[in-house]
Design a protein around this motif. Sequence first.
Motif, mmCIF file in Angstrom:
data_model
loop_
_atom_site.group_PDB
_atom_site.id
_atom_site.type_symbol
_atom_site.label_atom_id
_atom_site.label_comp_id
_atom_site.label_asym_id
_atom_site.label_seq_id
_atom_site.Cartn_x
_atom_site.Cartn_y
_atom_site.Cartn_z
ATOM 1 N N ARG A 206 -3.709 -1.346 -5.918
ATOM 2 C CA ARG A 206 -4.120 -0.937 -7.251
ATOM 3 C C ARG A 206 -4.931 -2.053 -7.890
ATOM 4 N NH1 ARG A 206 1.796 -0.929 -10.301
ATOM 5 N NH2 ARG A 206 2.101 -3.198 -10.387
ATOM 6 N N TYR B 58 -5.553 3.424 -8.275
ATOM 7 C CA TYR B 58 -4.778 3.252 -7.058
ATOM 8 C C TYR B 58 -5.608 3.677 -5.849
ATOM 9 C CZ TYR B 58 -0.529 2.240 -9.633
ATOM 10 O OH TYR B 58 0.413 1.643 -10.430
ATOM 11 N N ILE C 288 6.915 4.497 -0.333
ATOM 12 C CA ILE C 288 5.807 4.935 0.508
ATOM 13 C C ILE C 288 6.377 5.743 1.669
ATOM 14 C CG2 ILE C 288 5.813 2.821 1.924
ATOM 15 C CD1 ILE C 288 2.742 3.059 2.054
ATOM 16 N N LEU D 176 2.791 8.060 -2.037
ATOM 17 C CA LEU D 176 3.381 6.990 -2.820
ATOM 18 C C LEU D 176 4.116 7.651 -3.980
ATOM 19 C CD1 LEU D 176 3.638 3.874 -3.060
ATOM 20 C CD2 LEU D 176 1.799 4.001 -4.769
ATOM 21 N N GLU E 193 -7.584 10.024 -1.927
ATOM 22 C CA GLU E 193 -6.396 9.949 -2.774
ATOM 23 C C GLU E 193 -6.397 11.083 -3.784
ATOM 24 O OE1 GLU E 193 -7.886 5.591 -2.281
ATOM 25 O OE2 GLU E 193 -8.731 7.574 -2.667
ATOM 26 N N CYS F 28 -5.744 3.918 -1.431
ATOM 27 C CA CYS F 28 -5.111 3.779 -0.134
ATOM 28 C C CYS F 28 -6.141 3.212 0.840
ATOM 29 C CB CYS F 28 -4.537 5.091 0.374
ATOM 30 S SG CYS F 28 -5.730 6.393 0.717
ATOM 31 N N CYS G 157 -2.512 10.456 -0.020
ATOM 32 C CA CYS G 157 -3.691 9.908 0.650
ATOM 33 C C CYS G 157 -3.872 10.690 1.952
ATOM 34 C CB CYS G 157 -3.514 8.430 0.937
ATOM 35 S SG CYS G 157 -4.832 7.708 1.951
ATOM 36 N N TRP H 42 -1.131 0.933 0.147
ATOM 37 C CA TRP H 42 -1.515 1.339 -1.203
ATOM 38 C C TRP H 42 -1.798 0.068 -2.006
ATOM 39 C CZ3 TRP H 42 -2.757 5.985 -3.085
ATOM 40 C CH2 TRP H 42 -2.319 7.127 -2.415
#
Length: 128
Positions: A38, A93, A69, A80, A6, A95, A22, A36
Amino acid sequence: QVQLAESGGGSVQAGGSLRLSCEVSGYLYGHSLVGWFRQAPGKEREGIAGIFGDVDVAYADSVKGRFTISQDNDRNTIYLQMNSLKPEDTATYYCALEGDIHAIASIPPNLGDLFGNWGQGTQVTVTL
């Protein structure tokens, strides 16, 4: 060996935008689900968006209408786009990729449990 990296995190004022990337290596992800996620300090991991192919996309209610996305197959990269950022979007965050899932219609609370390949994360901080 699948690797996900990322990038694009940073600090932004509320109302601003960031685009996370990503990059997937070691795997042709074209027929895999990419998501994705978080995680904020002291909170559980939250799935926020998923994409499979060029048609199936899904978003969590918390980001719907603000985050988008997308993917670039030529670059093996999933993006994203985050607009109208809020302080509550502050988190690390991640991926993730899973080759054995071939569709997505929603973001259930336990979606992350289905993914076997994760990136190292990128920090997003949204200030007032």
